[in-house]
Write an enzyme that holds these catalytic residues in place. Sequence first.
Site, PDB file in Angstrom:
ATOM      1  N   LYS A 192       2.429  10.271  11.088  1.00  0.00           N
ATOM      2  CA  LYS A 192       2.945   8.692  11.072  1.00  0.00           C
ATOM      3  C   LYS A 192       3.959   8.900  11.361  1.00  0.00           C
ATOM      4  O   LYS A 192       4.724   7.121  11.248  1.00  0.00           O
ATOM      5  CB  LYS A 192       1.715   7.947   9.206  1.00  0.00           C
ATOM      6  CG  LYS A 192       0.783   7.868   9.299  1.00  0.00           C
ATOM      7  CD  LYS A 192      -0.139   8.058   7.677  1.00  0.00           C
ATOM      8  CE  LYS A 192      -1.746   8.109   7.856  1.00  0.00           C
ATOM      9  NZ  LYS A 192      -1.587   8.191   6.617  1.00  0.00           N
ATOM     10  N   GLN A 208      -0.119   9.146   0.363  1.00  0.00           N
ATOM     11  CA  GLN A 208      -1.555   9.759   1.175  1.00  0.00           C
ATOM     12  C   GLN A 208      -2.283  10.411   0.497  1.00  0.00           C
ATOM     13  O   GLN A 208      -2.440  10.839  -0.799  1.00  0.00           O
ATOM     14  CB  GLN A 208      -0.860  11.147   2.295  1.00  0.00           C
ATOM     15  CG  GLN A 208      -2.192  11.858   3.398  1.00  0.00           C
ATOM     16  CD  GLN A 208      -2.263  10.745   4.574  1.00  0.00           C
ATOM     17  OE1 GLN A 208      -1.983   9.672   4.591  1.00  0.00           O
ATOM     18  NE2 GLN A 208      -3.266  10.876   4.498  1.00  0.00           N
ATOM     19  N   ASP A 245      -0.348  -0.229   2.797  1.00  0.00           N
ATOM     20  CA  ASP A 245      -2.106   0.330   3.249  1.00  0.00           C
ATOM     21  C   ASP A 245      -3.219  -0.898   2.671  1.00  0.00           C
ATOM     22  O   ASP A 245      -4.180  -0.846   3.047  1.00  0.00           O
ATOM     23  CB  ASP A 245      -2.100   1.673   1.885  1.00  0.00           C
ATOM     24  CG  ASP A 245      -2.276   3.293   2.471  1.00  0.00           C
ATOM     25  OD1 ASP A 245      -2.900   2.943   3.819  1.00  0.00           O
ATOM     26  OD2 ASP A 245      -1.668   4.084   1.866  1.00  0.00           O
TER      27      ASP A 245
HETATM   28  N1  GUN Z   1      -5.937   8.908   3.682  1.00  0.00           N
HETATM   29  C1  GUN Z   1      -7.060   9.152   4.371  1.00  0.00           C
HETATM   30  N2  GUN Z   1      -6.608   7.923   5.083  1.00  0.00           N
HETATM   31  C2  GUN Z   1      -5.681   7.421   4.477  1.00  0.00           C
HETATM   32  C3  GUN Z   1      -5.087   6.057   4.575  1.00  0.00           C
HETATM   33  O1  GUN Z   1      -5.547   5.318   5.335  1.00  0.00           O
HETATM   34  N3  GUN Z   1      -3.611   5.613   3.562  1.00  0.00           N
HETATM   35  C4  GUN Z   1      -4.062   6.944   2.724  1.00  0.00           C
HETATM   36  N4  GUN Z   1      -2.773   6.174   2.334  1.00  0.00           N
HETATM   37  N5  GUN Z   1      -4.547   8.196   2.742  1.00  0.00           N
HETATM   38  C5  GUN Z   1      -5.751   8.150   3.245  1.00  0.00           C
END
Ligand code: GUN
Length: 294
Positions: free
Chosen positions: A54, A98, A121
């Site tokens: 990311k 995350q 998110d």
């Molecule tokens: N863990 C798995 N998918 C995601 C996501 O889209 N955002 C976040 N913050 N954690 C994740």
Amino acid sequence: MTAEIIDGKAFAERLQAGIARGVAALKASRGIVPGLAAVLVGDNPASQVYVRNKTRQIEAAGMAGFKHDLPATTSTRTLLDLVQRLNADDAVDGILVQLPLPRGIDVEAIFDAVDPAKDVDGFHYVNAGKLAIGRDALTPCTPMGCAMLLRDRLKNLAGLSAVVLGRSNIVGKPMAQLLLRADCTVTIAHSKTRDLPAVCRGADILIAAVGRPEMVRGDWIKPGATVIDVGINRVPAADGKTRLIGDVAFAEARDVAGAITPVPGGVGPMTIACLLHNTLVACCRRRGIPLPAI
Ligand code: GUN
């Protein structure tokens, strides 16, 4: 029938190129560089890979990435303090914490503390509520990516029957909201649904987001349906390594569906592209300036 393979990777690359152009225009015209803070707590190997990808893609699009690595022993209080500092930091337009967080951390308290205007998110209840009542929200990235792929293939979704398998706050529920917004007739199916195969066979659009490898079989799919596979399951491979498979038995489904996303190369790349999109949107909305063309 052999299904068309929906190339999420190529779509995501086009979207990311457009976002990079938008970011460059913003920098040139106003001297603004959108910034994303990515917070990783603990040493979950999959999360480390996701967060690295990311922040890499954020930087590749010309935005600023701020990575915060915290030990698994971090307390809720310490994490809340960090979130509050990021809320107050004007260089940070998006905050991503995350998941999963280590046991012992109060996940709800952390997500409630994120400024909804920086919630790239789309997990904050303010954004979930706005999505549900049709207001401009920061929308969770995975369902947003699925909706883009569907719109690209089907153009008009109105009146289609959509089944969302899975009712998580991150994928299933927001996915259902987006499909409803697109005028689909939406069913959310889950582990307690009776006769799941029959429910799925009624779907013109089938979204599989259950996290169970190859649970959806070929005979669960209506001939010609569009199948979006959100699953990313790591399973042992014949060579002793591991490989990624989806929630849909791809080889069977390909013979029945009209179109299907592969794993990998389907929904996964779209999730990251939509995170970039949300960071640019959050940057512009926070400052009350128009979104550059992307
Ligand atoms: N863990 C798995 N998918 C995601 C996501 O889209 N955002 C976040 N913050 N954690 C994740």
